[in-house]
Design a protein around this motif. Sequence first.
Motif, PDB file in Angstrom:
ATOM      1  N   MET A  68      -8.022   8.243  -4.713  1.00 50.83           N
ATOM      2  CA  MET A  68      -7.398   8.247  -3.393  1.00 50.83           C
ATOM      3  C   MET A  68      -5.923   7.870  -3.516  1.00 50.83           C
ATOM      4  O   MET A  68      -5.562   7.065  -4.378  1.00 50.83           O
ATOM      5  CB  MET A  68      -8.104   7.238  -2.490  1.00 50.83           C
ATOM      6  N   ILE A  69      -5.082   8.451  -2.667  1.00 47.03           N
ATOM      7  CA  ILE A  69      -3.684   8.012  -2.606  1.00 47.03           C
ATOM      8  C   ILE A  69      -3.712   6.507  -2.314  1.00 47.03           C
ATOM      9  O   ILE A  69      -4.561   6.041  -1.573  1.00 47.03           O
ATOM     10  CB  ILE A  69      -2.883   8.784  -1.523  1.00 47.03           C
ATOM     11  N   SER A  70      -2.803   5.754  -2.919  1.00 47.50           N
ATOM     12  CA  SER A  70      -2.899   4.297  -2.809  1.00 47.50           C
ATOM     13  C   SER A  70      -2.402   3.807  -1.447  1.00 47.50           C
ATOM     14  O   SER A  70      -1.806   4.574  -0.686  1.00 47.50           O
ATOM     15  CB  SER A  70      -2.125   3.617  -3.934  1.00 47.50           C
ATOM     16  N   ARG A  91      -6.290  10.855 -17.067  1.00 51.02           N
ATOM     17  CA  ARG A  91      -5.289  10.071 -16.343  1.00 51.02           C
ATOM     18  C   ARG A  91      -4.494   9.249 -17.344  1.00 51.02           C
ATOM     19  O   ARG A  91      -5.067   8.552 -18.167  1.00 51.02           O
ATOM     20  CB  ARG A  91      -5.965   9.170 -15.308  1.00 51.02           C
ATOM     21  N   CYS A 128       7.709  12.971  -6.109  1.00 56.29           N
ATOM     22  CA  CYS A 128       7.575  11.824  -7.009  1.00 56.29           C
ATOM     23  C   CYS A 128       6.621  12.102  -8.173  1.00 56.29           C
ATOM     24  O   CYS A 128       6.843  11.645  -9.279  1.00 56.29           O
ATOM     25  CB  CYS A 128       7.068  10.619  -6.249  1.00 56.29           C
ATOM     26  N   HIS A 129       5.535  12.828  -7.905  1.00 55.15           N
ATOM     27  CA  HIS A 129       4.549  13.081  -8.961  1.00 55.15           C
ATOM     28  C   HIS A 129       4.855  14.396  -9.649  1.00 55.15           C
ATOM     29  O   HIS A 129       5.021  15.412  -8.983  1.00 55.15           O
ATOM     30  CB  HIS A 129       3.134  13.123  -8.379  1.00 55.15           C
ATOM     31  N   PHE A 139       5.307  14.849   0.760  1.00 60.95           N
ATOM     32  CA  PHE A 139       5.619  15.850  -0.271  1.00 60.95           C
ATOM     33  C   PHE A 139       5.428  15.237  -1.659  1.00 60.95           C
ATOM     34  O   PHE A 139       6.371  14.734  -2.284  1.00 60.95           O
ATOM     35  CB  PHE A 139       7.021  16.418  -0.063  1.00 60.95           C
ATOM     36  N   CYS A 140       4.190  15.300  -2.113  1.00 64.97           N
ATOM     37  CA  CYS A 140       3.740  14.619  -3.331  1.00 64.97           C
ATOM     38  C   CYS A 140       4.635  14.891  -4.547  1.00 64.97           C
ATOM     39  O   CYS A 140       4.929  13.983  -5.320  1.00 64.97           O
ATOM     40  CB  CYS A 140       2.327  15.050  -3.668  1.00 64.97           C
ATOM     41  N   THR A 147       0.051   2.164  -0.506  1.00 64.14           N
ATOM     42  CA  THR A 147       1.484   2.333  -0.209  1.00 64.14           C
ATOM     43  C   THR A 147       1.753   3.676   0.467  1.00 64.14           C
ATOM     44  O   THR A 147       2.743   3.816   1.180  1.00 64.14           O
ATOM     45  CB  THR A 147       2.330   2.267  -1.488  1.00 64.14           C
ATOM     46  N   HIS A 148       0.871   4.659   0.235  1.00 71.02           N
ATOM     47  CA  HIS A 148       1.067   5.994   0.805  1.00 71.02           C
ATOM     48  C   HIS A 148       0.712   6.048   2.290  1.00 71.02           C
ATOM     49  O   HIS A 148       0.882   7.066   2.935  1.00 71.02           O
ATOM     50  CB  HIS A 148       0.244   7.021   0.036  1.00 71.02           C
ATOM     51  N   GLU A 176       5.068   0.342 -11.116  1.00 72.49           N
ATOM     52  CA  GLU A 176       5.519   1.131  -9.968  1.00 72.49           C
ATOM     53  C   GLU A 176       5.700   2.606 -10.300  1.00 72.49           C
ATOM     54  O   GLU A 176       6.191   3.369  -9.478  1.00 72.49           O
ATOM     55  CB  GLU A 176       6.848   0.587  -9.432  1.00 72.49           C
ATOM     56  N   GLN A 177       5.361   3.019 -11.511  1.00 71.60           N
ATOM     57  CA  GLN A 177       5.573   4.426 -11.874  1.00 71.60           C
ATOM     58  C   GLN A 177       4.620   5.331 -11.104  1.00 71.60           C
ATOM     59  O   GLN A 177       3.422   5.050 -11.054  1.00 71.60           O
ATOM     60  CB  GLN A 177       5.337   4.621 -13.373  1.00 71.60           C
ATOM     61  N   ARG A 227       0.318   4.162 -17.081  1.00 73.13           N
ATOM     62  CA  ARG A 227       1.673   4.106 -16.524  1.00 73.13           C
ATOM     63  C   ARG A 227       2.535   3.199 -17.385  1.00 73.13           C
ATOM     64  O   ARG A 227       2.047   2.196 -17.912  1.00 73.13           O
ATOM     65  CB  ARG A 227       1.632   3.589 -15.092  1.00 73.13           C
ATOM     66  N   PRO A 237       2.058   7.907 -11.042  1.00 68.40           N
ATOM     67  CA  PRO A 237       1.330   8.496 -12.167  1.00 68.40           C
ATOM     68  C   PRO A 237       1.600   9.993 -12.267  1.00 68.40           C
ATOM     69  O   PRO A 237       1.814  10.649 -11.243  1.00 68.40           O
ATOM     70  CB  PRO A 237      -0.137   8.221 -11.816  1.00 68.40           C
ATOM     71  N   ARG A 248       5.591  10.027   2.357  1.00 65.86           N
ATOM     72  CA  ARG A 248       4.826  10.291   1.135  1.00 65.86           C
ATOM     73  C   ARG A 248       4.120  11.637   1.204  1.00 65.86           C
ATOM     74  O   ARG A 248       3.192  11.895   0.455  1.00 65.86           O
ATOM     75  CB  ARG A 248       3.777   9.172   0.917  1.00 65.86           C
TER      76      ARG A 248
END
Length: 166
Positions: free
Chosen positions: A114-116, A70, A141-142, A137-138, A118-119, A77-78, A73, A80, A135
């Motif tokens: 886990m998705i955070s 991992r 952003c990722h 369609f991952c 905010t998701h 707010e990036q 960041r 990952p 959120r």
Amino acid sequence: MRGQDRSGLGVMRWGTAFGAALAGLLVFAFGALSQDAAPVHIVPRLTGATEPMADMRAPPLDRPVTDDVRRMRNYPEQPPIIPHSIDGYQLTVNTNRCLDCHKREFTEGSGAPMISITHFQDRDGQVLSDVTPRRYFCTACHVQQTDARALVPNLFQDANDIGRKR
Ligand code: HEC
Ligand code: HEC
């Protein structure tokens, strides 16, 4: 007499000034024209040097980094980057392969983070019990990190490296 003399000079001054202005305008116009003839590309085009509508072989994709480490960041707010392979993972309206591992219910078995929180929040800040549609369609952003060469030099500085040091 002096008055006449002066007015004569005045006319000459105006004439000279007008001539100079006209010459300046011409130089400017020709300068603009010659710039049009040879456009300057400051940033290399993503499509390469080929003509915009010409046929060309698609260059091979750059290799993604899939070492399962991992990455730090660059700012809080990036989103990952994805440190593993996602080849063949289906991400459609009916199937979301990412959530098979990253959903709250499945993280114990998969070991995936886990998705955070905010998701789970919709656009009004309401926390839902499942991933929010915005959120879903991952890969919007990722992304994966590849070994691609940087297009332009990167001058990014970590916020911790600027300003007064303690
Ligand atoms: C088979 C289980 C699995 C699937 C499917 C999966 N992941 Fe992962 N993911 C992991 C694991 C485990 C990690 C932790 C790092 C590692 O081991 O690669 C991880 C790490 C990540 C991270 C890094 C999180 C961080 O804080 O650095 C992101 C982002 C991510 N995955 C996104 C995705 C996306 C997007 C998809 C779908 C295209 C996806 N994952 C599919 C298991 C999975
Ligand atoms: C609209 C952009 C966006 C979408 C879509 C999105 N993410 Fe994220 N994700 C982020 C951002 C930004 C962060 C870091 C800040 C945060 O947690 O909100 C993040 C953080 C994460 C993390 C790290 C969580 C942690 O606590 O370290 C994981 C894992 C992750 N996302 C997985 C996913 C998966 C899986 C999907 C698809 C179901 C997805 N994301 C969809 C933007 C997005």
